[in-house]
Design an enzyme around this catalytic site. Structure first.
Site, PDB file in Angstrom:
ATOM      1  N   LYS A   1       0.836  -1.207   0.000  1.00 55.91           N
ATOM      2  CA  LYS A   1       0.000   0.000   0.000  1.00 55.91           C
ATOM      3  C   LYS A   1       0.866   1.250   0.000  1.00 55.91           C
ATOM      4  O   LYS A   1       0.574   2.222  -0.710  1.00 55.91           O
ATOM      5  CB  LYS A   1      -0.922   0.013   1.221  1.00 55.91           C
ATOM      6  CG  LYS A   1      -2.028  -1.011   1.153  1.00 55.91           C
ATOM      7  CD  LYS A   1      -2.799  -1.058   2.466  1.00 55.91           C
ATOM      8  CE  LYS A   1      -3.881  -2.118   2.447  1.00 55.91           C
ATOM      9  NZ  LYS A   1      -4.604  -2.189   3.734  1.00 55.91           N
TER      10      LYS A   1
ATOM     11  N   HIS B   1      -0.078  -6.829  18.188  1.00 58.10           N
ATOM     12  CA  HIS B   1      -1.100  -7.876  18.255  1.00 58.10           C
ATOM     13  C   HIS B   1      -1.958  -7.613  19.489  1.00 58.10           C
ATOM     14  O   HIS B   1      -1.423  -7.413  20.575  1.00 58.10           O
ATOM     15  CB  HIS B   1      -0.463  -9.262  18.414  1.00 58.10           C
ATOM     16  CG  HIS B   1       0.587  -9.561  17.401  1.00 58.10           C
ATOM     17  ND1 HIS B   1       1.910  -9.240  17.599  1.00 58.10           N
ATOM     18  CD2 HIS B   1       0.514 -10.135  16.189  1.00 58.10           C
ATOM     19  CE1 HIS B   1       2.609  -9.624  16.550  1.00 58.10           C
ATOM     20  NE2 HIS B   1       1.786 -10.173  15.678  1.00 58.10           N
TER      21      HIS B   1
END
Length: 122
Positions: A59, A110
């Site tokens: 991206k 995470h």
């Protein structure tokens, strides 16, 4: 400078990582070997985080995966202290170079069943 970010469900990658073809297509040999040294829970987090990095880098380059950029052109390993670092090769490297970019700064987190990657290309 360009930025990219991606968020991945760890459970999704946990299901996919049992398919050898998925692992071979998406992750480099070094990434797979590093993951093999981890326990089952940590292994899924590892693969999800690396998947998010690959998407984030693509991206930031401005192309996404495809257009000649291969999943394995983007490899994230870790230094002795556990800090991730990313190597770019192949078409991803060529596209970065075309845009005057040469460095990758990466952060992986995470939490809550999700893996997040944030990438800055300079």
């Amino acid at each position: 400078m360009r930025i990219g970010t991606d968020l991945v469900e760890i459970k999704r990658i946990d299901r996919l990582m049992h398919e050898e073809s998925f692992l071979m297509r998406v992750y480099t040999k070094a990434e797979r070997e590093l993951a093999d040294r981890m326990g089952p829970k940590r292994r899924a987090e590892f693969f999800a985080g690396r998947f998010a990095v690959k998407e984030s880098v693509a991206k930031a380059i401005g192309t996404g995966i495809g257009q000649g950029i291969n999943w394995r052109d983007i490899e994230t390993l870790q230094q002795e202290n556990g800090e991730p670092f990313t190597r770019i090769t192949g078409q991803a490297f060529a596209r970065m170079h075309e845009r005057g970019l040469s460095r990758v700064h990466v952060s992986i987190s995470h939490a809550g069943g999700l893996a997040l990657a944030f990438v800055v290309l300079t």
